[in-house]
Structures are given as C-alpha cells and as structure tokens.
Write a protein that holds these residues in place. Structure first.
Motif, PDB file in Angstrom:
ATOM      1  N   MET A  81     -13.357   2.633  12.208  1.00 17.92           N
ATOM      2  CA  MET A  81     -12.321   3.667  12.131  1.00 17.92           C
ATOM      3  C   MET A  81     -12.221   4.430  13.461  1.00 17.92           C
ATOM      4  O   MET A  81     -11.118   4.737  13.917  1.00 17.92           O
ATOM      5  CB  MET A  81     -12.605   4.643  10.976  1.00 17.92           C
ATOM      6  N   TYR A 133      -7.173  11.547   5.934  1.00 24.42           N
ATOM      7  CA  TYR A 133      -6.719  11.170   4.601  1.00 24.42           C
ATOM      8  C   TYR A 133      -7.869  10.641   3.764  1.00 24.42           C
ATOM      9  O   TYR A 133      -8.658   9.823   4.228  1.00 24.42           O
ATOM     10  CB  TYR A 133      -5.626  10.109   4.750  1.00 24.42           C
ATOM     11  N   ARG A 175       7.443  -1.152   0.141  1.00 24.42           N
ATOM     12  CA  ARG A 175       6.642  -0.061  -0.404  1.00 24.42           C
ATOM     13  C   ARG A 175       5.255  -0.576  -0.742  1.00 24.42           C
ATOM     14  O   ARG A 175       5.106  -1.576  -1.427  1.00 24.42           O
ATOM     15  CB  ARG A 175       7.287   0.456  -1.681  1.00 24.42           C
ATOM     16  N   LEU A 176       4.269   0.150  -0.269  1.00 23.50           N
ATOM     17  CA  LEU A 176       2.896  -0.273  -0.517  1.00 23.50           C
ATOM     18  C   LEU A 176       2.228   0.661  -1.516  1.00 23.50           C
ATOM     19  O   LEU A 176       2.123   1.857  -1.270  1.00 23.50           O
ATOM     20  CB  LEU A 176       2.098  -0.251   0.791  1.00 23.50           C
ATOM     21  N   PRO A 207       2.540   6.288  12.766  1.00 23.16           N
ATOM     22  CA  PRO A 207       1.418   6.169  13.712  1.00 23.16           C
ATOM     23  C   PRO A 207       1.153   7.455  14.504  1.00 23.16           C
ATOM     24  O   PRO A 207      -0.004   7.826  14.680  1.00 23.16           O
ATOM     25  CB  PRO A 207       1.851   5.048  14.654  1.00 23.16           C
ATOM     26  N   PRO A 212      -3.817   5.481  13.927  1.00 25.28           N
ATOM     27  CA  PRO A 212      -2.541   5.554  14.677  1.00 25.28           C
ATOM     28  C   PRO A 212      -2.027   4.189  15.142  1.00 25.28           C
ATOM     29  O   PRO A 212      -1.752   3.991  16.313  1.00 25.28           O
ATOM     30  CB  PRO A 212      -2.883   6.443  15.886  1.00 25.28           C
ATOM     31  N   ASN A 213      -1.934   3.246  14.219  1.00 19.01           N
ATOM     32  CA  ASN A 213      -1.384   1.933  14.550  1.00 19.01           C
ATOM     33  C   ASN A 213      -0.242   1.646  13.595  1.00 19.01           C
ATOM     34  O   ASN A 213      -0.367   1.896  12.398  1.00 19.01           O
ATOM     35  CB  ASN A 213      -2.450   0.850  14.376  1.00 19.01           C
ATOM     36  N   ARG A 256       2.442  -0.252  11.223  1.00 17.90           N
ATOM     37  CA  ARG A 256       2.294  -1.299  10.229  1.00 17.90           C
ATOM     38  C   ARG A 256       2.594  -2.662  10.847  1.00 17.90           C
ATOM     39  O   ARG A 256       1.913  -3.639  10.584  1.00 17.90           O
ATOM     40  CB  ARG A 256       3.310  -1.024   9.120  1.00 17.90           C
ATOM     41  N   MET A 311       2.102   9.749   3.427  1.00 15.52           N
ATOM     42  CA  MET A 311       1.366   8.826   4.288  1.00 15.52           C
ATOM     43  C   MET A 311       2.279   7.745   4.869  1.00 15.52           C
ATOM     44  O   MET A 311       1.839   6.938   5.677  1.00 15.52           O
ATOM     45  CB  MET A 311       0.239   8.148   3.509  1.00 15.52           C
ATOM     46  N   GLY A 312       3.518   7.706   4.404  1.00 12.64           N
ATOM     47  CA  GLY A 312       4.442   6.690   4.907  1.00 12.64           C
ATOM     48  C   GLY A 312       4.236   5.328   4.278  1.00 12.64           C
ATOM     49  O   GLY A 312       4.757   4.327   4.771  1.00 12.64           O
ATOM     50  N   PHE A 313       3.470   5.261   3.182  1.00 11.26           N
ATOM     51  CA  PHE A 313       3.265   3.974   2.519  1.00 11.26           C
ATOM     52  C   PHE A 313       4.516   3.539   1.766  1.00 11.26           C
ATOM     53  O   PHE A 313       4.753   2.369   1.564  1.00 11.26           O
ATOM     54  CB  PHE A 313       2.086   4.050   1.524  1.00 11.26           C
ATOM     55  N   MET A 314       5.279   4.544   1.317  1.00  8.53           N
ATOM     56  CA  MET A 314       6.493   4.228   0.570  1.00  8.53           C
ATOM     57  C   MET A 314       7.667   5.021   1.112  1.00  8.53           C
ATOM     58  O   MET A 314       7.560   6.220   1.338  1.00  8.53           O
ATOM     59  CB  MET A 314       6.302   4.569  -0.907  1.00  8.53           C
ATOM     60  N   ARG A 315       8.778   4.330   1.283  1.00  9.54           N
ATOM     61  CA  ARG A 315      10.003   4.978   1.704  1.00  9.54           C
ATOM     62  C   ARG A 315      10.605   5.690   0.509  1.00  9.54           C
ATOM     63  O   ARG A 315      10.751   5.091  -0.550  1.00  9.54           O
ATOM     64  CB  ARG A 315      11.011   3.899   2.106  1.00  9.54           C
ATOM     65  N   ASP A 351     -12.919   3.235  16.432  1.00 12.50           N
ATOM     66  CA  ASP A 351     -12.285   2.341  17.402  1.00 12.50           C
ATOM     67  C   ASP A 351     -10.784   2.242  17.171  1.00 12.50           C
ATOM     68  O   ASP A 351      -9.994   2.247  18.111  1.00 12.50           O
ATOM     69  CB  ASP A 351     -12.906   0.936  17.316  1.00 12.50           C
ATOM     70  N   MET A 352     -10.396   2.155  15.886  1.00  8.36           N
ATOM     71  CA  MET A 352      -8.971   2.045  15.571  1.00  8.36           C
ATOM     72  C   MET A 352      -8.229   3.317  15.984  1.00  8.36           C
ATOM     73  O   MET A 352      -7.060   3.285  16.334  1.00  8.36           O
ATOM     74  CB  MET A 352      -8.760   1.809  14.071  1.00  8.36           C
ATOM     75  N   ARG A 353      -8.915   4.453  15.890  1.00  9.49           N
ATOM     76  CA  ARG A 353      -8.275   5.723  16.249  1.00  9.49           C
ATOM     77  C   ARG A 353      -8.442   6.054  17.720  1.00  9.49           C
ATOM     78  O   ARG A 353      -7.834   6.998  18.207  1.00  9.49           O
ATOM     79  CB  ARG A 353      -8.899   6.860  15.435  1.00  9.49           C
ATOM     80  N   GLN A 381      -0.598   9.911  12.254  1.00  5.50           N
ATOM     81  CA  GLN A 381      -2.004   9.560  11.982  1.00  5.50           C
ATOM     82  C   GLN A 381      -2.962  10.048  13.062  1.00  5.50           C
ATOM     83  O   GLN A 381      -4.164  10.124  12.835  1.00  5.50           O
ATOM     84  CB  GLN A 381      -2.156   8.046  11.793  1.00  5.50           C
ATOM     85  N   LYS A 382      -2.414  10.377  14.241  1.00  2.00           N
ATOM     86  CA  LYS A 382      -3.290  10.870  15.312  1.00  2.00           C
ATOM     87  C   LYS A 382      -3.920  12.210  14.961  1.00  2.00           C
ATOM     88  O   LYS A 382      -5.011  12.509  15.415  1.00  2.00           O
ATOM     89  CB  LYS A 382      -2.492  11.028  16.620  1.00  2.00           C
ATOM     90  N   THR A 393      -9.129  -4.342  18.292  1.00  2.00           N
ATOM     91  CA  THR A 393     -10.210  -3.868  17.418  1.00  2.00           C
ATOM     92  C   THR A 393     -10.097  -4.534  16.046  1.00  2.00           C
ATOM     93  O   THR A 393     -11.084  -5.016  15.490  1.00  2.00           O
ATOM     94  CB  THR A 393     -10.104  -2.344  17.230  1.00  2.00           C
ATOM     95  N   ARG A 412       1.653   9.137  -1.270  1.00  2.00           N
ATOM     96  CA  ARG A 412       2.114   7.861  -0.687  1.00  2.00           C
ATOM     97  C   ARG A 412       3.313   8.080   0.220  1.00  2.00           C
ATOM     98  O   ARG A 412       3.441   7.450   1.270  1.00  2.00           O
ATOM     99  CB  ARG A 412       2.510   6.882  -1.798  1.00  2.00           C
TER     100      ARG A 412
END
Lengths: 297, 265
Positions: free
Chosen positions: A98, A78, B262-263, A70, B112-113, B115, A48-52, A100-102, A73-74, B4, A45
């Motif tokens: 996915m 994961y 935090r997620l 971001p 790559p977006n 949050r 992945m940057g989900f939690m500081r 399209d988002m990338r 993630q390029k 998107t 986590r």
C-alpha cells in the motif's frame, strides 16, 4: 470538504440511495447511522468513485469522486465495510504494498499505529483473527496521514479495549483538523467522537442533527420495583411519562435525557424497592426515529 | 501501468505459471524422447489403429516424418492448446473478477492510481505471462532437441510455430480476461471465461472429424490454427494478424468496460 448533492444511485432491484444531500465540513467528524441495507455502503461507494451515480454529484475538496478518484485518493484514507485483503500476503507485505502504491516513503506513522493497536503484522493475513484484520485495515487507512477519512464500520470485530483505542485515534485525528465520515453501529463510539450525525433509512436521510440533540432524544428505560404499583403508575402517568407494567411488582418508565431531573423528583414520593436502568441501544433509537418518520407520513 | 502492482501480481501468480510450465516441459520431454527418425513409419502406422475421426479431431491426421512436424503434430495439435487454456481460464478469473467478488480490489482503487491504469496492468500481466510461458517452452524445446537430436529441428519453423501457438493462447486469455472484467461475480466470469474457450476447442475437434461438420471448425477461434501446415511452410502472417486483432479488440473492450462499470466493492 465532502459534498453530496442530489445523489441518486439505484440498483437493478430498486434499492439504493435517493436524493441524498449533505456535506461534511473541514475538521468535522460526521457519524453515518442506519440499519443494515439502508444505503450507508452505497453512499460510500459513490464517494470512493466505485459507482457512478444515476443523478447528482459527490465531490471531495471540489473534485468529482468518479472523474478525479486518483487525485482524491492522495489525501483520503478508507476502511471498507467488509475488509478483504489481497490473498497470499503477509501483513507486512500488504502495508509495504500500500505504501508503494501510494508512493509513501515515511513509515513513522505506520509504526506508531502498529504500536497503538499492538499489532504484529508479520505472518500471513489469512491466519489473522477478525480483530487483527480490522486493525490492519485501520492502519492501512491512517498510515499515510490523510486529510479526509471515510470509514465504513471501522470497529467491527475489535474488542472493547481496542474500540477505545480507536476512539482515541479518531479524537487525535480530529484535533489535527481531519475531516471524517464514519458509519457505525455502536452508539457510544459515535457519541464520543462525532460532532454531527446523519441517519439514513431506506436510502433516504431521515435525520441530520448534532450529537447533543440525539443524546437528548435518547430514551432510557427505568425499571422500578415498588410495593405500591398502582399509585406509582398513576403519579408517573400524570407527570406525562410513558409507563408499562412489568410483571407483578415492577414498572418500566421511558425517560428522555432532558426529563431525567423531573423523573427523579416524581419518583421521590414513591417507595422504591429497586431501580434498574435499561440503556437504549442504537437500534431502539433507530426505531424511535423510524417510528416518528412513519407517524409523520 | 503500475510497476508496483505488476511486481505484486507476478509474486502472487508466478507459482501457477511455473506449474503449467513444468507440465508442458514434461510432456515435451516425453514426446521428444519418443521421437525416432527410423521408426516414424511405424508411428504413423500406429495412427491407423486410431479411429480416423479421433485422429482428425486431435489434429494427428497428417503424415509427417521430420522432428519439427512430429512435434507440431503430437505436441502442438492438442497439448499446447488444451493445457495453457486451463491456465488462461484460471488466471483470467483470478486477476479481476475474483478480486472484485471478494472485494479485495477495493484496496487497489484506494490508492492514487486510476482504474484504467490498474486494470491495464492486470491485463498486461495476463498476456505477458502467456508470452513468458511460450518463450520458456520454445527454449526448452530447442534445448531438448539439440541435446537429443542435433540438427534435426528446424529452429525457424519451430519458432514460428510457437509464435502462432502463443497468439492462439493469448486469444483464449483475452476471452477469459474480458469476461473477468465484464462480470462482478466469479461464477459468471468463470462460466463464460471457461465455457467459451472450451466450446471453441470442442467445435474445432468436432469440425475436424468430417467434411460435413467442417463449418464448425470455421466458427472456432482454433479453426485457423493448423500446426502441421504451419511448420511445413504455410503462410501464417494474416492468421497471426487476425489473432492479434482479436486480442487487441477484446483487451481494449475489457479495459474500457471495467473503467466505466459499477463496482460493488
């Protein structure tokens, strides 16, 4: 490539990870082992940057995992530990979403992977079996050909055939020079793919070693049926092996990898009626590490 | 904003929007059909059969005889607030907290977006869908009234009525969205996201019943909303601005909190 420095991330209940320090070099495959609740997913986590984190830092290619998520993630793939897809979608729609988002346009790799894992992505994901969902997760993580992979129990739910395919996939990616951090419960998988392993317990890293060393310390239990149980036990004990009596006619001997030869030579002088090998599970190895850890402290 | 994601969010939620639109359109058809300019007095006298407190709670107390006022009273007093509120509660929770709770939000963040960009897109959809709902309701209203009672509808006043009603519902949406961003678990997100708008609505109804309880109305977000006064030409600019202000503040707070928190994905 992946650098974790003094990482501390605690939850309100007091659990979490404490002062983690490790790095995964470019082109290295690192196994991340530990029992449930030890902090593997928490570390991921943070990566992945989900939690500081409360303290310390994690960076990938020098980029901060929270601030530059971001950008990271390029080039990152994961697989979540508990895969859950956006509901109401078909597998095909999800992969397209996915991409399209990338901003990925090239679907060559996606098609290769679909073939490799024999997955038909048409149909609602909700109707997929556990194994199919896992395959879809694997494909989503690898289809944009990322340089770094963070995989949280990537083979859970796969059958042995597909677990082997996955091992092939990892070896192929490794040959291409990809950097991989992979948490796992399956020792064989780690043994076949990883260069080094980290073992975490209660939020702290208790062991960091290469796979060869871990293998060497992996004990096997040999169950010997013999008519001369007392003398056999004596002979083995005097050779320095740990022996336990199993029932009336059998003994169990614990042997680490490097002592196998000496063990065989010792039992050559005994009348062996039957010999069984009890392979140690990963849990047994954990227990050994943890046992050692506790003795030390 | 991610186009998107906006497209996908729309694809996953448009059916719910359509269902709520059909319910509102059905009510509207029934109520417009019931309008009879010659027997408005009878309708009003029917109100006398209601307990006066109940009529006041339902925003039905004022005497109106024209079509626009009739719609404002019978349709916008309760139905156009209560039903869309349910929509706001469900959608607000679905867009964020539910996806965090079942951890599918991880997939949005493994692209790559930022949050901020992702949560802004979800919030934008939340508000835009309310705007779309009321645009459709306004269009349906104009169509039905023109078809059945040509020239009876004051289109300008009806537009202003829908604009303010839209803002009131967007406020409810912002509350629900805010709690959806604040909490990681659906039960808290739904608890607060539904509980607070419902409490405001109840306070408003209760506050309408008697002079002594009027104070309750003033602490409700619905207290400033008076559809009948509005179509009769009351000044609503500052009311609209106030609602817009609440929406902007809640939306910004939701986005900032979500960006930092935090997620557990």
């Amino acid at each position: 490539m992946i650098d974790v420095k003094d990482l501390t991330l605690t939850y309100p209940g007091g659990k979490g990870v404490f002062d983690l320090n490790f790095s995964v070099n470019e082109g290295e495959v690192m196994g991340y082992l530990g029992p449930n609740g030890a902090g593997k997913t928490t570390t991921i986590r943070a990566l992945m940057g989900f939690m500081r984190p409360d303290k310390g830092s994690c960076t990938i290619r020098g980029l901060d995992c929270v601030k530059h998520a971001p950008e990271i993630q390029k080039f990152l793939g994961y697989i979540p530990g508990e895969i859950s897809f956006l509901d109401g979608m078909t597998g095909e729609e999800f992969l397209k979403f996915m991409n399209d988002m990338r901003g990925t346009r090239d679907t060559t790799r996606q098609r290769q992977l679909l073939d490799m894992f024999e997955l038909d992505p048409r149909g609602k994901i909700k109707k997929f079996s556990k194994g199919m969902k896992q395959k879809l997760g694997i494909i989503a993580a690898f289809m944009h050909d990322p340089d770094v992979l963070i995989l949280d129990e990537p083979t859970s739910g796969l059958d042995p055939l597909m677990q082997n395919r996955f091992v092939e996939l990892i070896l192929g990616e490794k040959a291409k020079g990809k950097t991989i951090l992979m948490s796992s419960h399956i020792f064989e998988e780690v043994e076949k793919t990883c260069d080094n392993v980290l073992i975490i317990k209660d939020g702290r890293i208790v062991e960091q070693s290469d796979v060869q060393t871990l293998k060497g310390s992996r004990r096997k239990g040999y169950i010997i049926k013999t008519s001369e149980i007392v003398s056999a036990k004596q002979a083995l004990e005097s050779a320095g092996f740990e022996v336990q009596t199993v029932g009336e006619t059998a003994i169990e001997v614990y042997v680490t990898g490097e002592n196998t030869d000496r063990f065989i030579k010792t039992i050559a002088g005994i009348t062996v009626l039957d010999l069984d090998v009890k392979t140690q599970s990963l849990e047994d190895i954990f227990m050994e590490y943890y046992g050692r850890e506790e003795k030390r402290s | 904003m991610s186009l998107t994601l906006l497209k996908t969010t729309f694809k996953r939620n448009w059916i719910m929007l359509l269902i709520f639109f059909f319910v509102l359109a059905m009510y509207m058809t029934v109520i417009v059909t019931m309008y009879d300019p010659d027997s408005m007095d009878e309708l009003m006298s029917m109100l006398d059969l209601f307990p006066p407190e109940l009529a006041k709670a339902m925003n039905l107390s004022k005497v109106v005889t024209d079509l626009t006022g009739y719609l404002a009273s019978w349709l916008y007093g309760m139905i156009m607030i209560g039903f869309p509120m349910v929509y706001c509660i469900i959608l607000g929770n679905r867009l964020v907290a539910r996806m965090v709770d079942n951890s599918s939000f991880a997939y949005l963040l493994s692209t790559p977006n930022s949050r901020m960009k992702i949560i802004f897109t979800q919030g934008f959809y939340a508000l835009a869908s309310v705007a779309l709902l009321f645009a459709a309701v306004f269009g349906t209203g104009v169509f039905l009234c023109t078809a059945m009672f040509p020239d009876a509808l004051d289109t300008g006043a009806f537009f202003r009525l829908n604009l303010t009603t839209m803002l009131v519902n967007m406020t409810a949406m912002s509350i629900s969205f805010f709690f959806s961003c604040l909490f990681n678990e659906t039960r808290f997100s739904l608890g607060f996201g539904a509980g607070i708008p419902i409490a405001f609505l109840l306070l408003n109804m209760l506050g309408g019943t008697s002079e002594d309880l009027k104070i309750l109305k003033s602490i409700s977000i619905y207290g400033l909303y008076d559809p009948v006064d509005l179509v009769q030409g009351a000044e609503v600019l500052w009311v609209n601005l106030l609602y817009a202000g609440i929406i902007i503040v809640l939306f910004a707070a939701a986005v900032i909190i979500f960006d930092r928190k935090r997620l557990p994905l």
